[in-house]
Each structure stands twice: as structure tokens, then as C-alpha cells.
Design an enzyme around this catalytic site. Structure first.
Site, PDB file in Angstrom:
ATOM      1  N   SER A 181      13.134  -3.755 -32.084  1.00  0.00           N
ATOM      2  CA  SER A 181      13.841  -5.253 -32.544  1.00  0.00           C
ATOM      3  C   SER A 181      13.017  -6.341 -32.091  1.00  0.00           C
ATOM      4  O   SER A 181      13.465  -7.671 -32.137  1.00  0.00           O
ATOM      5  CB  SER A 181      15.702  -5.230 -32.375  1.00  0.00           C
ATOM      6  N   GLU A 231     -14.761   5.133  28.242  1.00  0.00           N
ATOM      7  CA  GLU A 231     -16.094   6.110  27.861  1.00  0.00           C
ATOM      8  C   GLU A 231     -17.137   5.623  28.667  1.00  0.00           C
ATOM      9  O   GLU A 231     -18.371   6.627  28.388  1.00  0.00           O
ATOM     10  CB  GLU A 231     -15.861   5.193  26.692  1.00  0.00           C
TER      11      GLU A 231
END
Length: 766
Positions: free
Chosen positions: A457, A179
Site C-alpha cells: 500500500s 628506544e
């Protein structure tokens, strides 16, 4: 006619107009540069990025005696991205029969740093036999925690900051070669770079180098938009020069490495090379080899185009180009280039940064944090959050929900069947797993925290606990009438509780009433105790909602979430101690400085001896009661638990605990329609699958003071090694059934009927 030459006065007049325009343009450009300079300094000073909060799971802590085998340790290492092979560097391991050699990474925890270590973990069957390092045997080894998610800025950018000295030199060399080769010599823009890029592109017949400097790229990504206009390019050049005027090359390069875009995870952008390494390789940047670093540098130009998962051929070509250029620049030998080019890409099959890996658990963490931190701090300050989630338990819960959920949905022809599960540590109250949907990855309605459903329950233990807290009146052998009944309500109407299948057993012992979940017997007992005391006991178990003092509460006409049910059963598992369910250990800032901790919180709420009797009965539920199928599926664990089913089988529940884990599971429909599932045929299957996937510890109930074992003439009988024949019944002081004989031969305490108020047990503690 030939045109007359322009006279000198006309030329002077033209120049007189042009010069002011030039001066105005220069002045305007200078003012614009001053403005840009202010923009650069205002935005580039201090915190340059909004950093997401990062959430980590509970770390795996190894110690001698831990119930763990080599395959489960390998699973944990694989989730952390360790590589199998000779452990010569951090993040590697090797299996040598009953030994696992591990080179750990080390980690900065909230309570100190864990250094990298090369250790030898030895196993004896299914437990750790010893841990050995260079300094000898280690009492404890803590692996680094698994990253499980984050809370992201409004920009939806994900990044992990890295300092320049922490970046491998090969990555910097590859990046600059591809780059910006003149990075350390230019002043922000480079004519040579533009010319060289054009020449390289012409020779290659494709774009192989960029003309913009790294500084220009940083300016474009950090300050500007991607518009391709002359004015934007001019602005970019001016700002690049100004940036280099104020900041060093190393500072600019470090900022570039943390800013560069490298991919996408859903709608979230992944920025910076450190997070890019996790995205593609599932490993920290420091552990990547030269070929992987070359690929990462090569992807900077076009991450989507060179995505190694979608376009492996392009990615390979780009990596090989970067390696070749590194060779031409003298950073690699020809042999090194050839060796790296011959390797496969070795990209992780699954990204470590996937969207919503554990959405229900993260939702719970966020809710807790929002009580202590503003939303902007959560999203932008880079907090490090150490959660309690155990990845192994979470994975087991998800697998149980999906496996059993799909099977139940197919069996019942209920494609929209839903479920939720919560699991916690019995000893600490730490939440280990949360599943809020049959699809554990669904990031939406969290049923584990928000689905309030009648618990059926599951409420019954409160009635029996309230009764057994009065030993002068009730014990496990106390007779109950399991008959058809009608209860007159204050409004003048009546209520007729019914047993499942209209099955009534007549006179039965109290133990059987809970074990077989008999509605009529339970209501009769609760009316003797008093509805008010039952509601008070539910509150002591951890139910914080306001409950109506009506008889139906005894059969579970109470709407709770799976999270609240887990809290209720955790109090039973903890012998009457209230442990606050927590999802977070600690929070630090981005640099590891501790900000907050969430320590263990314990309150004694119930009589441990009465809880012991109820837990003994809950074990009988699994041995011979409504959950007896569970004892066959999970033999030897001595599980305690309770099934729950609501009217018309709209809700299926199971809650229970082993020696180390408590969990609650709900199965039902969001529209509250019938499922045809009971607690045992629905939720219990999911619960059993979950626990069966874990190295669960058998439940051995610790006998508190005030408990005695007896043998009653008419039973009931429970396994009891301390009694003749191996069977007996536990009782509280003064709670022996008629004709009972103590197993140890000692005289039994006589009942004290004046001592039957609910909190009489406090006096026994002093």
C-alpha cells in the site's frame, strides 16, 4: 713426528687465494649497498605510504532556535571524545545548568577552516537560545565531524599522518629515552646503544630497552621483513647507514612516528602515533597528557604485550618506567613523575577505530564514490570524504531496529526476522541514516540498498495523486465505491482485488479510501484515472524502474528497496520537488584541497497543490486511518505516513515524514516467508521508535497557491483553524464538491474540465 712448519710459499699461495675472495666479497657487498641505496631512494621519495580514505559524518551545526537540549549536545561531544571538566583546553566541556561551555577543536572542512573556539552555548528548554564566544554572539558554530570509517589499502594498514612539529615534545622525549638516546648523534647504528641496552636488561632482569636504533627499526618496519637472520640484520644495518646519508634526523624521526605499529583493529593494523592516540584514548595526539604520551611511547616495543585494555597491569608498569626514565633524564621533576604515576591509565572504553561501525552507510558512500574515483585512488590517496550521515539519527535508527527487531522476533518466534531503514533530511535530500540488517554492525548484505520487495500500500498515494491532479473530476470528498470487484485483464483472465479482512465499506469519500487503505476503492479510482497515469505519477515521485502498466501496480505489485521508497516519499515531503538523495557533501585530498562537491539538486516534478492534498490525506492516515496508533505514540508531530503490507503478510512497511525527517522501514524475511506482521504492527513500530528518539519538528504543511478550504455538506472533515468550528476540507481551484461553502467567504473558482491534463499546474506557475 713433529709437524713441519708450513713453508712460506704455501702461506703465499693461501693468501693468494684469500685476497681475491675478500676483494670479490667487498665488491659484492658494495654492489649490494648500491642496490639497497636505490631501493631506499625509490621507495622513500614521494608518497611513502598508501593512505586510506577517511569518511566523516555530517558536522553538528549549532544556531539559535535549533531544536536541541543540553543532554543531546553532551552526547554529541562524548562521541567526539571531548572530556568533561573545566574547559581550559581544546576538546573539553562543562555543563552549567542550561548552559554548556565548550572549547572546540577546530577543523579543516572542504569549504574552509573552523578555528578552535571557547564558546558558551545557552538553552531555553529544548532549543538553543544563543551561542557566545570571545567576539560576542555567534550566528553559527560548526563542531568537527565524527570519523565514521574508511576505505583501506590492500595492505590493510590504517594511519593518520602527523608532522614532527605537531608531535608533543613529551612523546619524543619518552620515545628517545626508551628506544634510542643517541638518536641525534649516531649514524644509523650505535654500539653504545647495544651495550647500554644489554646492561639495562641485565639490571632489570627483563627487556626494558632495545638495542636497535630508531633508524634500524624504521628500516626493518618499512623495507624489510621480521625474519631473525644474520643476513637480514646486516642488511638492516647497511640500509640504516644509507638512510641517514640521504635524509635528515628529523625526517627519519617523523617517518618513524608515522610508520610504527601500535595495535590491531580486526584484521587492520594501526600504524603511527596519531592513529595510536585515537585507538587507545579516542582523542587527538595533541590532547594527551604526559602520562598518556609515556604509555604510547612505551607500547612501541610490544603493542600486544602492553595493550592497556587487555593487560592494564603491564601497561601501567611500562608507563611508570617511561615516566621514571624521563625523570632520570631531567625531563620531569620528581613531583611530576609521582603525580603522573598516580593517575589511572584513562584509556577509552571503546576504540574510535572499531571495525564496521556503520557498514550500511559506508557501503552507500563507496557506491557513490566508485562512480567518480578508481578503486586504487579510493584506497591509497588519503581522500577526505565528508558524508551526510547524522550520527544522532544513525544511532537512533540502529537503536530502533535492534530494540523493536528483537521484540518482534521474540513475539512472532521469528529469530531470522530482518529489517532495514533509511532516513533523510526533508529540506536537502541528505541521507541521515542507513541500517541494512537487524544487526547494524553486520557488514554484508545491505537490505536498505539491495533488498527489492513488493511495497504494498505504499504505492497507493500515486493513484490518489494522479486523481487529485485533475480537480475537475476528483477531490477529497469524491465518492468511491468500496465493493467487491473483478477486473478484466488484457489477456482475458480476471483479477479480484480484496480488502484486508474482506471488509467493504460501500460508498466512501476519496479521503477515507487512502486513510483506511482500501484496496477495492483504490483500484476503482485508478481505473477511472488510467493505469498509465498512475505509473507515470510513480515515475514522477522518483521510481526509476520500468513498471508494467497493470492494475496490480496500484496496490503495490512493485518491487523497490527501502532506499527507493525513501526517495519516493521524499518527493511528497518536499511538496512535489524531486531532491536527489545524496550521501556525500564533498571530497578533498589528504591536504584539504577540494576535489569534488555534491550540491543540492532539485527538480519540480509534481503539482505542489495536488501534493498538498495527498499529504493532508496522509496526515489523516495517522490521525484516523491505518496508522492511527502512531498519532498516540508521537502526539503533536502531525506526522504524514503510510502503512504497507504485502500478500500473506510477507512484507511490513512504513514510510512517512515529520517537518524535518523522512524515513522508510521494511520488516520481513529474507526467504520471503510469512511474518504475520502488518505495516502497523511491524514496520510502524520501528519507525515510531526511530522518530521518537529524535528532536523531530512537527509537520506543518505549507499551503501552495491554488488551495482553498471549504466545508462540504456531507464532509469529510479535517482539522482547519481557518474554518468555522475548526473543521473543513482543502480543495484545488475548480475542485469544490457539490454544495461546498468557502471558509473565507470568497467565491470559489469554477471547474475547468479542459484543464485536467496531468501537467496543467505548470500554467499556474507563470
Amino acid at each position: 713426528m713433529p709437524r713441519k712448519p708450513r713453508s712460506r710459499p704455501s702461506r703465499r699461495r693461501w693468501l693468494g687465494w684469500l685476497l681475491p675472495l675478500v676483494l670479490i666479497g667487498v665488491a659484492g657487498l658494495a654492489l649490494y649497498a648500491v642496490h639497497l641505496d636505490r631501493v631506499i631512494r625509490d621507495k622513500f621519495e614521494g608518497q611513502r605510504w598508501a593512505l586510506p580514505a577517511r569518511v566523516f559524518a555530517r558536522p553538528l551545526e549549532l544556531y539559535t532556535g535549533l531544536p536541541l537540549d543540553p543532554p543531546r549536545l553532551v552526547e554529541a561531544l562524548d562521541r567526539l571524545g571531548y572530556q568533561q571538566g573545566e574547559p581550559t583546553g581544546v576538546g573539553t566541556y562543562a555543563v552549567r545548568g542550561p548552559r554548556v561551555l565548550v572549547y572546540t577543536r577546530g577543523f579543516q572542512f572542504w569549504d574552509g577552516a573552523e578555528p578552535p573556539r571557547k564558546v558558551d552555548v545557552r538553552f531555553d528548554g529544548r532549543q538553543v537560545a544563543g551561542i557566545y564566544g570571545d567576539e560576542g554572539e555567534l550566528p553559527l558554530l560548526r563542531l568537527e565531524p565524527e570519523f565514521i570509517g574508511g576505505f583501506y589499502p590492500a595492505s590493510n594498514e590504517d594511519r593518520l599522518l602527523v608532522r614532527l612539529p605537531e608531535v608533543p615534545p613529551a612523546l619524543i622525549q619518552a620515545l628517545l629515552t626508551l628506544e634510542d638516546r643517541d638518536f641525534y648523534s649516531h649514524h644509523g647504528v650505535s654500539g653504545r646503544a647495544i651495550a647500554r641496552a644489554l646492561w639495562a636488561d641485565l639490571r632489570a632482569g627483563a627487556v626494558v630497552q632495545g638495542g636497535s636504533t630508531l633508524t634500524q627499526q624504521l628500516v626493518k618496519n618499512y623495507f624489510l621483513t621480521a625474519d631473525r637472520t644474520v643476513w637480514r640484520k646486516l642488511t638492516e644495518a647497511i640500509m640504516a647507514v644509507l638512510l641517514e646519508t640521504h635524509y635528515s634526523k628529523d625526517d627519519i624521526l617523523e617517518s618513524y612516528l608515522n610508520e610504527v605499529f601500535l595495535g590491531q583493529v580486526g584484521a587492520r593494523g594501526v600504524h603511527g602515533v596519531a592513529q595510536g592516540a585515537m585507538l587507545y584514548f579516542g582523542r587527538p595526539l595533541s590532547e594527551l597528557d604526559t602520562g598518556q604520551l609515556a604509555l604510547l611511547a612505551g607500547m612501541v616495543q610490544a603493542p600486544s604485550y602492553y595493550d592497556p585494555r587487555r593487560h592494564p597491569e603491564r601497561a601501567t608498569a611500562r608507563r611508570n618506567l617511561a615516566l621514571r626514565l624521563l625523570g632520570e633524564q631531567g625531563h620531569l621533576t620528581p613531583e611530576q613523575v609521582a603525580a603522573e604515576q598516580a593517575k589511572p591509565l584513562r584509556v577509552a572504553q571503546r576504540s574510535a577505530l572499531t571495525m564496521a561501525r556503520y557498514p550500511a552507510f559506508l557501503d552507500m558512500v563507496r557506491r557513490q564514490l566508485q562512480r567518480d574515483y578508481p578503486e586504487d585512488v579510493l584506497r591509497n590517496e588519503g581522500l577526505r570524504i565528508f558524508a551526510t550521515m547524522d550520527p544522532a539519527v544513525q544511532v537512533a535508527a540502529e537503536a530502533a531496529v535492534t530494540t523493536q527487531g528483537d521484540a518482534l522476533a521474540k513475539q512472532r518466534r521469528l529469530p531470522k526476522l530482518q529489517m532495514a531503514a533509511v532516513a533523510a533530511d526533508v529540506a536537502t535530500g541528505e541521507v541521515l541514516a542507513v541500517v541494512g540488517d537487524r544487526d547494524p554492525r553486520f557488514d554484508g548484505y545491505n537490505r536498505a540498498l539491495d533488498a527489492r520487495r513488493q511495497i504494498g500500500s505504499l504505492a497507493k498515494p500515486a493513484t490518489y495523486l494522479a486523481a487529485l491532479s485533475q480537480p475537475g473530476r476528483f477531490n477529497l470528498a469524491s465518492p468511491l465505491d468500496d465493493l467487491r470487484m473483478s477486473v478484466r485483464l488484457p489477456a482475458g483472465n480476471s483479477w479480484q482485488p480484496r480488502n484486508a479482512g474482506n471488509d467493504y465499506a460501500g460508498r466512501i469519500p476519496l479521503l477515507r479510501g487512502l486513510a483506511e487503505s482500501r484496496n477495492s476503492a483504490t483500484v476503482g479510482l485508478g481505473l477511472q484515472v488510467g493505469v498509465k497515469d498512475v505509473v507515470k505519477t510513480l515515475g514522477a515521485l522518483g521510481v526509476t524502474r520500468d513498471l508494467p502498466e497493470v492494475p496490480a501496480v496500484m496496490l503495490g505489485a512493485v518491487e523497490l528497496t527501502p532506499f527507493e521508497v525513501t526517495r519516493m516519499y521524499l518527493t511528497l515531503a518536499a511538496n512535489g520537488f524531486r531532491l536527489h538523495l545524496r550521501s556525500i557533501h564533498a571530497v578533498t585530498d589528504k591536504d584539504g584541497k577540494p576535489l569534488a562537491s555534491y550540491p543540492l539538486s532539485v527538480e519540480q516534478k509534481l503539482d505542489p497543490a495536488a501534493v498538498f492534498l495527498v499529504n493532508t490525506a496522509l496526515q489523516e492516515v495517522v490521525r484516523n486511518g491505518t496508522a492511527r496508533g502512531l498519532g498516540r505514540v508521537l502526539p503533536g508531530l502531525n506526522v504524514a505516513g503510510k502503512t504497507g503490507t504485502t500478500n500473506d503478510s510477507r512484507d511490513s512497511w512504513f514510510a512517512g515524514f515529520t517537518g524535518n525527517t523522512v524515513a522508510a522501514v521494511w520488516v520481513g524475511m529474507d526467504d520471503n516467508s510469512e511474518t504475520g506482521l502488518y505495516g502497523a504492527s511491524g514496520a510502524m513500530r520501528v519507525w515510531a521508535d526511530l522518530i521518537g528518539r529524535l528532536p523531530a519538528v512537527p509537520l506543518t504543511l505549507a499551503q501552495p497557491p491554488g488551495i482553498h478550504w471549504v466545508q462540504a455538506p456531507d464532509g469529510p472533515w479535517l482539522p482547519a483553524a481557518q474554518c468555522p468550528g475548526g473543521f473543513g476540507l482543502p480543495i484545488l481551484d475548480g475542485g469544490a464538491p457539490p454544495g461546498a461553502v468557502p471558509c473565507d467567504g470568497a467565491p470559489l473558482p469554477q471547474p475547468d474540465h479542459t484543464d485536467d491534463e496531468p501537467w496543467r499546474w505548470l500554467r499556474r506557475l507563470f
